[in-house]
Design an enzyme around this catalytic site. Structure first.
Site, mmCIF file in Angstrom:
data_model
loop_
_atom_site.group_PDB
_atom_site.id
_atom_site.type_symbol
_atom_site.label_atom_id
_atom_site.label_comp_id
_atom_site.label_asym_id
_atom_site.label_seq_id
_atom_site.Cartn_x
_atom_site.Cartn_y
_atom_site.Cartn_z
ATOM 1 N N TRP A 100 1.068 1.917 0.963
ATOM 2 C CA TRP A 100 0.462 0.653 0.565
ATOM 3 C C TRP A 100 -0.778 0.890 -0.283
ATOM 4 O O TRP A 100 -1.071 0.124 -1.207
ATOM 5 C CB TRP A 100 0.177 -0.188 1.807
ATOM 6 N N ASP A 167 -7.456 -3.633 3.250
ATOM 7 C CA ASP A 167 -6.117 -4.131 3.555
ATOM 8 C C ASP A 167 -5.897 -3.894 5.038
ATOM 9 O O ASP A 167 -5.696 -2.769 5.482
ATOM 10 C CB ASP A 167 -5.072 -3.385 2.717
ATOM 11 N N LYS A 191 2.384 -9.400 11.200
ATOM 12 C CA LYS A 191 2.302 -8.322 12.186
ATOM 13 C C LYS A 191 1.682 -8.849 13.490
ATOM 14 O O LYS A 191 2.285 -8.780 14.540
ATOM 15 C CB LYS A 191 1.442 -7.168 11.667
#
Length: 357
Positions: A100, A167, A191
């Site tokens: 990511w 992030d 999540k």
């Protein structure tokens, strides 16, 4: 019978949240309609919308110097929105800790940002969080706090003089955070916070005015969404409704301190089995860098890994196959995964190792 869901995301929601949504799905608070059917400009929806923001403030202890935004497009859109809004023509510094981070770096470069990768653990297949020293003059400093694929996590956030951007998609709302050095924290909800479809951005208000390039599209400006209280366009109303229920569930269960204690207990249970398996299991992340959210490991005899996944599925446990880039096994143990769920997996791991070791 409901499955025990160890998927990396989207993942399970607390059963209490799902039952509440089920109860209100057709007839929200006896209003005669579903939340999915009403205007985002209605008073009924606005109570949910701003209520969710208030709960986020309460959970994280966020003061009025921060704006909370509900956006769309997931982390992928943030990879572009962050440099579009924060880059000032100097240098943007990134730490590369996995897939990511690499995507964020690539996107920033693609739109003309002078990216400096100040640290990486790629040469060791991202088994740890590398040491980093950010400069004092970068336009912003960027990290990914938890890495779903490789199972690593920052235990202590770096201190920076440049605005720190995080992030936090995969460890959002899993533990308390000190916001004194955080300029922007963001993540998809799917999540720990709710279902897919809504991205939460928590940003210092002073940064909202920073966008300088007139070519940045209106919709990609944080200022646009802040001025319109995240109602500039039709937001994902049902996803935000479920987010609101999930934030209330966290508050009802003792907040982020309590959920963090539980997450530590769950993770330690699995890591202890891995470490004491006499070489049957092998964890990917270095011990001091292990994630509390994503436990990535291998079976030393790799031929057994598919059998592990298949047998676990027969025992009502899904989502345990490792990411295609790393292979092996991955147990994602987000907030909604209960201690009992993890104990079931632990029992299965012990029995599988005993039977096949």
């Amino acid at each position: 019978m409901r499955k025990i869901n160890f998927s990396a995301g989207p993942t399970g929601l607390p059963i209490q949240v799902l039952k509440k949504a089920q109860e209100e799905f057709v007839n929200y608070k006896n209003e005669g309609y579903s939340i999915m059917e009403i205007s985002h400009r209605s008073k009924t929806y606005e109570e949910i919308h701003f209520g969710a923001m208030d709960k986020i403030r309460k959970l994280y202890g966020i003061d009025d110097s921060y704006e909370i935004l509900f956006l769309q497009g997931g982390a992928h859109l943030q990879f572009a929105m962050i440099p579009y809004n924060l880059y000032q023509g100097g240098v943007a510094e990134y730490v590369n800790t996995g897939v990511w981070s690499k995507k964020a770096i690539k996107e920033a470069k693609q739109i003309g940002v002078d990216v400096r990768v100040v640290s990486t653990s790629e040469d060791e297949n991202f088994t740890h969080i590398p040491d980093v020293n950010f400069s004092d003059t970068a336009d912003y400093a960027y990290i990914c706090s938890n890495n779903t694929i490789y199972g690593t996590q920052y235990k202590i956030l770096p201190k920076t003089k440049s605005p720190l951007v995080i992030d936090a998609s995969s460890d959002f709302f899993s533990k308390p955070l000190d916001f004194s050095n955080i300029a922007l924290l963001y993540g998809g909800a799917q999540k720990n916070a709710g279902p897919s479809g809504v991205t939460i951005v928590i940003i210092k208000k002073e940064l909202i005015e920073r966008v300088m390039d007139d070519r940045v599209p209106t919709f990609l400006r944080y200022k646009t969404h802040a001025q319109n209280k995240s109602l500039y366009n039709t937001p994902p109303t049902f996803a935000i409704y479920l987010l609101d229920l999930n934030m209330q569930w966290l508050l009802d269960n003792g907040g982020l301190d309590k959920i963090n204690q539980l997450n530590i207990k769950k993770a330690n249970l699995l890591y202890d089995i891995i470490d004491n398996s006499q070489g049957f299991y092998k964890g990917h992340a270095q011990t001091n860098h292990r994630s509390l959210m994503n436990v990535s490991f291998n079976i030393v005899n790799s031929k057994l890994e598919q059998s592990f996944v298949d047998e676990a599925a027969k025992n009502n446990m899904i989502g345990l196959k490792g990411h295609r880039l790393l292979g092996g096994i991955r147990a994602s143990i987000y907030n909604a995964v209960s201690l009992e769920d993890v104990e079931n997996l632990a029992d299965f791991m012990r029995e599988f190792a005993k039977k096949n070791g």
